[in-house]
Scaffold this motif. Sequence first.
Motif, PDB file in Angstrom:
ATOM      1  N   SER A  98      42.397  33.485  75.912  1.00 41.92           N
ATOM      2  CA  SER A  98      41.537  34.259  76.880  1.00 41.92           C
ATOM      3  C   SER A  98      42.864  34.912  77.954  1.00 41.92           C
ATOM      4  CB  SER A  98      41.055  33.189  78.002  1.00 41.92           C
ATOM      5  OG  SER A  98      40.883  33.688  79.437  1.00 41.92           O
ATOM      6  N   ARG A  99      42.651  35.916  78.442  1.00 47.47           N
ATOM      7  CA  ARG A  99      43.841  36.615  79.256  1.00 47.47           C
ATOM      8  C   ARG A  99      44.228  35.720  80.210  1.00 47.47           C
ATOM      9  NH1 ARG A  99      40.636  41.111  82.723  1.00 47.47           N
ATOM     10  NH2 ARG A  99      39.060  39.737  83.532  1.00 47.47           N
ATOM     11  N   ASN A 100      43.518  34.708  80.915  1.00 48.82           N
ATOM     12  CA  ASN A 100      44.035  33.924  81.818  1.00 48.82           C
ATOM     13  C   ASN A 100      44.808  32.533  81.095  1.00 48.82           C
ATOM     14  OD1 ASN A 100      43.093  35.468  83.757  1.00 48.82           O
ATOM     15  ND2 ASN A 100      41.188  34.774  83.873  1.00 48.82           N
ATOM     16  N   ALA A 101      44.780  32.351  79.893  1.00 47.98           N
ATOM     17  CA  ALA A 101      45.335  31.178  79.469  1.00 47.98           C
ATOM     18  C   ALA A 101      46.747  31.124  79.508  1.00 47.98           C
ATOM     19  CB  ALA A 101      45.412  31.534  77.742  1.00 47.98           C
ATOM     20  N   PRO A 102      46.965  29.712  79.994  1.00 46.07           N
ATOM     21  CA  PRO A 102      48.495  29.243  80.460  1.00 46.07           C
ATOM     22  C   PRO A 102      49.617  29.391  79.291  1.00 46.07           C
ATOM     23  CG  PRO A 102      46.939  27.441  79.999  1.00 46.07           C
ATOM     24  CD  PRO A 102      46.087  28.495  79.936  1.00 46.07           C
ATOM     25  N   GLU A 103      50.599  29.757  79.710  1.00 50.74           N
ATOM     26  CA  GLU A 103      51.853  29.625  78.693  1.00 50.74           C
ATOM     27  C   GLU A 103      51.920  28.390  77.812  1.00 50.74           C
ATOM     28  OE1 GLU A 103      54.496  31.650  78.053  1.00 50.74           O
ATOM     29  OE2 GLU A 103      54.135  33.353  79.653  1.00 50.74           O
ATOM     30  N   PRO A 104      52.149  28.524  76.675  1.00 55.24           N
ATOM     31  CA  PRO A 104      52.008  27.737  75.709  1.00 55.24           C
ATOM     32  C   PRO A 104      53.351  26.600  76.051  1.00 55.24           C
ATOM     33  CG  PRO A 104      52.464  29.189  74.341  1.00 55.24           C
ATOM     34  CD  PRO A 104      52.157  29.817  75.831  1.00 55.24           C
TER      35      PRO A 104
END
Length: 659
Positions: free
Chosen positions: A121-127
């Motif tokens: 997702s484009r709103n996925a948090p940074e790993p």
Amino acid sequence: MDTTSGSEADDGSDFEHEVVIRRDMIDPEIDDIGHKSRATYLIYEPKQRQFKAFCASMAYADGDHVTEEKLYQFLNEEVLTQPLTRVRDPDNNTPSYNYARQYVSAIRELWQHQKAEGMVSRNAPEPNGPSVKALMRSLMQRNPPPRRIAYTDWELLTFLDKYRVPRDQMVSHWRSTIEPERKLRTMLDFVLSRKMMVSGHSTRQALLSDLFAVELPSEGSTPCFALVFLLLNGQANKSGLNEFSGAMRNRDVLSCPFAMLGLSLFYRYHIQGEDPPDFGSDQYKTVRLLRTRHSNTRVVPHQQQYDSVTSMFPSNDLADYKKSYFGRGPGAREANLAIMNEPQLAAGPFNAEQQASWFVGSLPRIMMRSQAGFEMAIGSYTIRRAMFDPPDDLLAEIFPWVDDWLEREGQPAPELELSAFRTLRLLKLLRRFIIQDAVLLRRKFPSHPVFNHDIFRSQDYRTYEFMLGHVCDRFDDLEELRDLKRSYQTLKTRLTALEVDVGVQCREINDALKTLKNKFPNELSEVLSNDGEVPRYHFCRTHTTVRELWAEWHTGINGSPSIQSLDERYGSKWRRTASDRQFYSRRNAIIKEVRRLATETYHNDVDAAIDRLDAVRTDLQSKTLHSLATLLLHQSRGQREADRVAARDRRNAPDEPEA
């Protein structure tokens, strides 16, 4: 009828539409290497494959999609538990912080590719979330810096590294007759990295056509040329835009980029017999600046460059660190020390945004003058070996094929490019510099193989060498006189500034003393008083009793000296004004009366005499010390008048007859 809310449907369709656009923007013919340097790709790609294999072994529901939980588990169970094969310390082969950081960077780049392709997702948090950062902090605290473990040279790549100029090693390279081509290449690599502040990767990948020369006007009494390095494949140039780095012709021939470049090419084309580039085709664009032993188009291997650079540093028992950056960092620190207060310093290649204004003088000339060994002020540039040019016949013997190609300039020749003429003009300029630099270098290193060529044994060269050598010797004497004159002017300027500073400080001290005198007149007078300075004393005019006046007269009040001590030390000098002298006379009448009464009436009892006079004062109408002093003065004058009358009567009385 669709039961999904309109907002949710719109969000989903927008996301799918954006994913399609992003996929359309990706050129399928460009692989991952096109988005990063090859060195970075070779580091990241195996780590990303290892992460994907780990995800497959763990059988995650979403496959190898990068998340913070997967990255943390991958680091804990896979990366930090595997033994290392190449370590500095054999007793400690556990992964270090830098080792784990490479994995984090590689997996984060994989996450960016997945996000661009719509896999996450484009709103996925940074790993690289809080848990991963906490793990990396613990590694940093657990493992000391590798340089301290291996007892490496801690001065290297620090502020003090400016002084690590291996001049002795360069001299030994010039004196050696073994492998002259490799040593010339190493010195060229070192000087370019040092003066242009580029990494070893940039010089290793550089082509001969990446270099060109530009004349910088109004720099000094001799023509000033800058060697410009076009950086298209540097490690820091991830965007692929044109970036430049440049250096002027240096005052010191051993540190001059033009000298090292010219003599290195001279050895290649005139002694080794390398074929000249073909400027009528694209073949000249494949000629490397640093050639290998068997090819002029192959890139010098990293290990070969590393070993060559190692020979430039002093041999000791310490392990040097990051020799790929042996020139860039120290060169930037050296320039920073020289122009610390100047805004033109750029520790690295010049910004790509300056390219448009580069040809109108946007090169940081102050930094380049400093790197070339000159003062920062414009007009100080003077190269003694460039006082006059060699004869044309002598120049024509070096790179003779350059004139054949340059004759085509301006003619309709579609097979020739402007970049080809740019390289040819550089080679033509290098012919002059080679002859001029050889005059000084041949004096110091006459046995070097490059000077065994017939050109340096010809009569034309010997004549030019004698004339230029004589000029350089005279120029050295003039330079010493100029240095003495500059030193005298500098000393005179500093003395003038010091005199001004002393005058300003004296005025400030005088102003401060005046302020203190006005604020604390009595206290400061006592502090500053000595035999040569008479203090100024202010009488207290608020006393109401004889006892208060006696205390001021004999013991002092408010930290001021007593009036009796002032009389004993300075006499009447401390009573400067008529008002002070009159006030002193009136108060002194009371003090004298106290002393008279104590001596004649009260048997030296001063307290009894003071009480007696205070009683007389209270009987007066105004009850002030001023009235008491007036009374005593009148009595004193009346007594003196009566004494004078009695004395006069005794003088006028007739003598009594003797009985």
